[in-house]
Motif scaffolding. Structure first.
Motif, PDB file in Angstrom:
ATOM      1  N   ARG A   1      -8.336   1.084  -2.149  1.00 44.83           N
ATOM      2  CA  ARG A   1      -8.070   2.378  -1.529  1.00 44.83           C
ATOM      3  C   ARG A   1      -9.243   3.300  -1.832  1.00 44.83           C
ATOM      4  O   ARG A   1      -9.678   3.408  -2.967  1.00 44.83           O
ATOM      5  CB  ARG A   1      -6.766   2.974  -2.054  1.00 44.83           C
TER       6      ARG A   1
ATOM      7  N   CYS B   1       0.784  -1.227   0.000  1.00 39.49           N
ATOM      8  CA  CYS B   1       0.000   0.000   0.000  1.00 39.49           C
ATOM      9  C   CYS B   1       0.817   1.278   0.000  1.00 39.49           C
ATOM     10  O   CYS B   1       0.296   2.316  -0.402  1.00 39.49           O
ATOM     11  CB  CYS B   1      -0.986  -0.009   1.154  1.00 39.49           C
ATOM     12  N   HIS B   2       2.046   1.276   0.432  1.00 45.59           N
ATOM     13  CA  HIS B   2       2.854   2.492   0.454  1.00 45.59           C
ATOM     14  C   HIS B   2       4.077   2.278  -0.427  1.00 45.59           C
ATOM     15  O   HIS B   2       5.051   1.676  -0.019  1.00 45.59           O
ATOM     16  CB  HIS B   2       3.233   2.859   1.888  1.00 45.59           C
TER      17      HIS B   2
ATOM     18  N   SER C   1      -3.386   6.943   3.506  1.00 45.81           N
ATOM     19  CA  SER C   1      -4.425   6.412   2.639  1.00 45.81           C
ATOM     20  C   SER C   1      -5.544   5.843   3.495  1.00 45.81           C
ATOM     21  O   SER C   1      -5.304   5.346   4.593  1.00 45.81           O
ATOM     22  CB  SER C   1      -3.883   5.302   1.729  1.00 45.81           C
TER      23      SER C   1
ATOM     24  N   HIS D   1      -6.604   8.952  -0.957  1.00 46.19           N
ATOM     25  CA  HIS D   1      -5.161   9.109  -0.793  1.00 46.19           C
ATOM     26  C   HIS D   1      -4.880  10.592  -0.591  1.00 46.19           C
ATOM     27  O   HIS D   1      -5.257  11.409  -1.421  1.00 46.19           O
ATOM     28  CB  HIS D   1      -4.419   8.588  -2.028  1.00 46.19           C
TER      29      HIS D   1
ATOM     30  N   SER E   1       2.862   9.341   3.206  1.00 42.24           N
ATOM     31  CA  SER E   1       1.477   9.454   2.763  1.00 42.24           C
ATOM     32  C   SER E   1       0.508   8.780   3.725  1.00 42.24           C
ATOM     33  O   SER E   1       0.879   7.920   4.524  1.00 42.24           O
ATOM     34  CB  SER E   1       1.304   8.881   1.357  1.00 42.24           C
TER      35      SER E   1
ATOM     36  N   TRP F   1      -8.594   2.971   3.410  1.00 45.07           N
ATOM     37  CA  TRP F   1      -8.813   1.700   2.719  1.00 45.07           C
ATOM     38  C   TRP F   1     -10.130   1.064   3.117  1.00 45.07           C
ATOM     39  O   TRP F   1     -10.561   1.154   4.267  1.00 45.07           O
ATOM     40  CB  TRP F   1      -7.693   0.721   3.069  1.00 45.07           C
TER      41      TRP F   1
ATOM     42  N   ARG G   1       1.358  13.573  -0.134  1.00 47.34           N
ATOM     43  CA  ARG G   1       2.509  13.168   0.686  1.00 47.34           C
ATOM     44  C   ARG G   1       3.038  14.320   1.524  1.00 47.34           C
ATOM     45  O   ARG G   1       3.023  15.462   1.109  1.00 47.34           O
ATOM     46  CB  ARG G   1       3.629  12.643  -0.210  1.00 47.34           C
TER      47      ARG G   1
END
Length: 106
Positions: A46, A5-6, A37, A49, A35, A39, A52
């Motif tokens: 996702r 996920c990252h 997110s 988002h 970042s 989910w 960052r």
């Protein structure tokens, strides 16, 4: 389940924090990529988002009412001891649209 996920390009960053939404049971992750997110774990998708930050997200938590997400931005030394931005805590307003699971199409 497992998911990457990252990531930025081919580089995968560790997940430093996870917090479950108190009403919708979706969850937020914060990573060393800076970042955050949101989910839907059941759909494995996702939902949202956020942009960052300049350094790692070290911790995060939803307010019990679910309308705020506290995000701690702090260098976590994943690249060793080096100059880094100052630590900070941000409060992000959260709407149901940011955290509500999406309706699945049959």
């Amino acid at each position: 389940f497992f998911f990457k996920c990252h990531r930025v390009g081919n580089r995968i960053y560790p997940v430093n924090a996870i917090s479950f939404h108190p009403h919708w049971h979706t969850f937020a992750t914060g990573g060393a990529d800076g970042s955050v997110s949101i989910w839907d774990g059941n759909a494995k998708k996702r939902i949202r988002h956020y942009p960052r930050h300049e350094t790692s997200v070290s911790s995060l938590a939803f307010h019990p009412k679910g309308d705020l997400l506290a995000v701690s931005v702090s260098y976590t030394f994943e690249e060793g001891d080096k100059a880094h931005p100052e630590d900070k805590v941000l409060l992000k307003p959260v709407t149901d649209g940011d955290v509500q699971p999406r309706i699945r199409k049959s």
